[in-house]
Design a protein around this motif. Structure first.
Motif: not given
Length: 802
Positions: A81-84, A86-89, A198-199, A206-208
């Motif tokens: 879901k969008f809410a899950d 993270p801002d970083q991702m 998890d995200l 890793e997000s990048a």
């Protein structure tokens, strides 16, 4: 003065006319463009939520357009879901893909303007300006085809999408829909797959990396291209800093982070999508993928993206044959051990359509090698293609053409022998082929080689079997040279014999229909490659392979007219010594057979060599294993209606034998192609010749009946043994020495030597035949009773062991 004013008025008028023309043209272009846009938008796929939320599976249909199976290609994944997220991702994705996503509408006209100028110099489609909204639309409704129509539809559907959904909803769709290589879809699944996290547990680096991976998934896959993956990560971090989403210090720290620190270790098998939709069709799907990759319409596209775009693939599959084949391959109790593998191809004899295929036992696509499309040494199955087919095609030999067999045949200093190391005297081409004698095949091959260097090469090439060189040697003629072929190739080649000489390339796909109803047709090679008399006469001789004394005896099916050829290959001498292999150990065993309905090619071998023949086909009983599989499958899939191959007018009967219509074959005996042949007289000595021939026939019959019990039993269900060795040198392809050769059929027949005395050829032939007759008469009384009893008992045992 008046003239000057008049000229000025005319110039002004002309300028106004030009401007007016430009305005009108622009208006017309605008109207035309608007009309085209409306037309393309009207043709756009329907806008529906199910397509937005889910990848579209591929449907595979059989030859009758019945749905066979559906491919989901690893789409069973976790969504987020969008809410899950993270801002970083979110920041990483936006900085990389669409930094102004929350500021523009369906299209980003600022980016679009810049892209237009680059497209003018680089060609249409060279520079993209797709927003996240457009990417969602493209992956949900459209193909990757670059065209004005597709771009217009993309713009229209993007506008529709932003009217129906909010920006956060669209962002969520994108994150769940995007592809991350290795069959992985969706950001949540990707985080778990690559880093077991998890995200919200991912580091900035890793997000990048995950944010930048979807641009070219396979090229940035860290398992295959670690350096490219690191550079992609650094690029995304740079973009995040450039767009003020992270500080310079955060960027530099993350750029120094090693992505492999938390990377999940995976083997090649772990990385593949081994979740099978239906294992019965896995081998067929493998071939479908190969054909798609080789089609220019799909060039440069990921097979995962292709097969998740809602395709309908219409094939030549016979569903019953495919299910029956894989069931037999998996469950028939015929294998020596777990290392014993097989590959099988079934074609429609008339069309060449791929009716069924099995890449091996319990085959899994991608993980396992497809043994049906892998190349293997073909052994004696090549003899109809390199020796007997070309000789009939070019020399019009009748099926009873006589060939002088020998216990040993020398070609440029290399010694070749039959599988039993014996000479069988004068044999007909029919007997030589059905019993798979090596020396007659080589002599026939040498006749064509002396006549035309390229004849055998071209005959094979026309049948889809291309050798690396035109200068073929005896190793290739016996199927033990460097060239190897697959069951798919061999089935296509043999089907031409059963199809009056018409060769059809073996293909799986007839056509593909895309989600937007575009039809992509698949073509195949189909051409007449040999005369119908060649195809029929080879077929007629190969039918005898399944009769008594044929190499495939015991594999015949009552009520089914069937032709075929068996084949066996051995190891190099050093391999026998290194692994302490018994003399009767074989490496590859084959049977290629066909009826008017189906052509079936079966190969069996092992995945690795083991000591003492543990992973070899040792002896006759193990070397007929592919024949058992062949017979079982052919029995289950065939229509047992007694239908025979159509005999063309170009073939004429001569007793029980065949000749090319209009020819008058002589009675020459092929001895050594480099020496004169013996010719029987056609004058007043005809009666003497006939008498001597009858005497020779009596001698031959006596020797046949005088074989031992063990030898007779082997004759009843024998398979030939090609003892050529698989190396690239002709010397290495000679037969194994007599003391190491496997005895598989009868003992030696009387050998008729080329005369070396001063007798005329006719006198020498008569003398030799009389000697054979006298010898046979002397042995007949003592041997006949015992031979008859032994032969009867042997055949009874052989029949029980079929």
């Amino acid at each position: 003065m008046a003239t000057s004013k008049k000229k000025k008025r005319n110039t002004k008028k002309l300028i106004l006319q030009i401007i007016g023309g430009i305005v009108i043209a622009a208006a017309l272009m605008l109207v035309l463009g608007l009309g085209m846009f409306i037309y393309y938008a009207w043709k756009a796929p329907s806008f529906n939520e199910s397509s937005l939320r889910d990848q579209l599976p591929t449907k595979i249909y059989d030859k009758n357009d019945n749905l066979a199976t559906v491919l989901y290609m690893g789409q069973k994944r976790e969504s987020v879901k969008f809410a899950d997220i993270p801002d970083q991702m979110r920041d990483a994705v936006l900085a990389t893909e669409d930094n102004r996503f929350y500021e523009h509408g369906a299209l980003d006209f600022k980016r679009l303007t810049g892209a237009v100028f680059k497209n003018i110099t680089g060609g249409f489609g060279s520079q993209g300006a797709s927003t996240l909204t457009q990417q969602v639309v493209k992956r949900s409704f459209l193909t990757d085809k670059k065209s004005i129509e597709r771009k217009a539809q993309e713009a229209y559907l993007s506008y529709r999408l932003e009217q129906e959904y909010g920006k956060n909803d669209i962002f969520e769709m994108y994150m769940n829909k995007i592809y991350y290589s290795d069959g992985i879809y969706g950001i949540k699944t990707a985080a778990d797959y690559y880093f077991n996290k998890d995200l919200n547990e991912l580091t900035l680096a890793e997000s990048a990396y995950l944010a930048g991976l979807p641009q070219i998934p396979n090229a940035y896959n860290i398992y295959d291209h670690p350096e490219a993956a690191e550079k992609r990560k650094d690029t995304v971090l740079y973009l995040m800093n450039r767009h003020n989403r992270i500080t310079k210090e955060e960027m530099e720290k993350a750029q120094n982070e090693d992505l492999t620190a938390n990377l999940v270790e995976r083997t090649t098998a772990d990385r593949q999508n081994i979740e099978q939709n239906d294992e019965r069709y896995a081998s067929y799907v493998n071939v479908i993928k190969d054909e798609i990759k080789n089609n220019k319409e799909f060039k440069g596209k990921s097979i995962n993206d292709i097969l998740t775009s809602g395709l309908s693939i219409y094939t030549n599959m016979d569903m019953n044959a495919q299910q029956t084949l894989q069931n037999n391959v998996d469950n028939l109790n015929i294998y020596k051990n777990k290392y014993n593998q097989t590959g099988v191809t079934i074609l429609d004899t008339k069309t060449g359509g791929l009716a069924a295929i099995s890449g091996g036992r319990n085959y899994k696509d991608v993980v396992d090698r497809n043994q049906a499309t892998d190349a293997h040494a073909v052994g004696s199955t090549i003899k109809p293609i390199l020796s007997y087919g070309p000789i009939i095609e070019n020399k019009k030999w009748p099926t009873d053409h006589k060939i002088q067999d020998e216990s040993e045949y020398d070609i440029n200093g290399n010694k070749f022998r039959n599988y039993d190391t014996q000479s069988h005297g004068i044999v007909t081409m029919r007997d030589a082929l059905r019993k798979s004698y090596n020396v007659p095949a080589l002599k026939t091959f040498q006749v064509m080689k002396n006549d035309s260097t390229d004849a055998s090469y071209n005959f094979a090439k026309d049948l889809g079997l291309k050798f690396p060189t035109k200068d073929l040697g005896p190793a290739e003629a016996l199927g033990g040279g460097a060239a190897e072929f697959s069951t798919k190739q061999m089935a296509a080649a043999f089907s031409a014999f059963g199809n009056n000489g018409q060769y059809n390339e073996a293909t799986a796909i007839r056509k593909i229909v895309t989600q937007d109803d575009e039809t992509i047709k698949f073509t195949r090679k189909s051409e007449k490659v040999m005369e119908d008399y060649t195809a029929y006469m080879i077929t007629d001789m190969l039918k005898d392979v399944f009769e008594p004394y044929g190499s495939g005896y015991g594999t015949g099916i009552p009520g089914l007219n069937m032709a075929g050829k068996t084949g066996t290959t051995t190891y190099a001498d050093e391999t026998y010594q290194e692994y302490n292999l018994p003399d009767s150990a074989a490496k590859d065993v084959w049977i290629n057979g066909y009826t008017p309905q189906y052509t079936v090619s079966v190969w069996m071998g092992f995945t690795k060599i083991a000591e003492n023949g543990e992973n070899s086909f040792v002896g006759h009983d193990e070397q007929i294993l592919p024949q058992i599989l062949y017979k079982n499958v052919m029995t289950e899939i065939s229509t047992i209606d007694g239908k025979d191959f159509d005999k063309p007018a170009s073939v004429t009967d001569i007793g029980t034998e065949l000749k090319v219509t209009g020819t008058n074959p002589d009675n020459s005996i092929t001895t050594d192609p480099n020496k004169p042949s013996i010719e029987y007289p056609t004058n007043t000595t005809e009666a003497v010749r006939s008498s001597n021939e009858r005497a020779a026939s009596s001698a031959k019959q006596t020797e046949q009946e005088a074989v031992t019990t063990e030898q007779a039993a082997k004759e009843a269900v024998t398979t030939e043994k090609v003892t050529t060795e698989r190396t690239t040198t002709e010397k290495a392809t000679t037969e194994k020495p007599t003391t190491e050769t496997k005895m598989e059929q009868r003992t030696t027949e009387t050998t008729t030597e080329v005369p070396t005395t001063e007798l005329t050829p006719n006198e020498q032939a008569a003398k030799d035949l009389k000697a054979a007759s006298d010898k046979a008469a002397a042995e007949l009384k003592a041997a006949s009773e015992k031979a008859a009893a032994d032969l009867k008992a042997a055949r009874e045992r052989a029949a029980r062991g079929q």
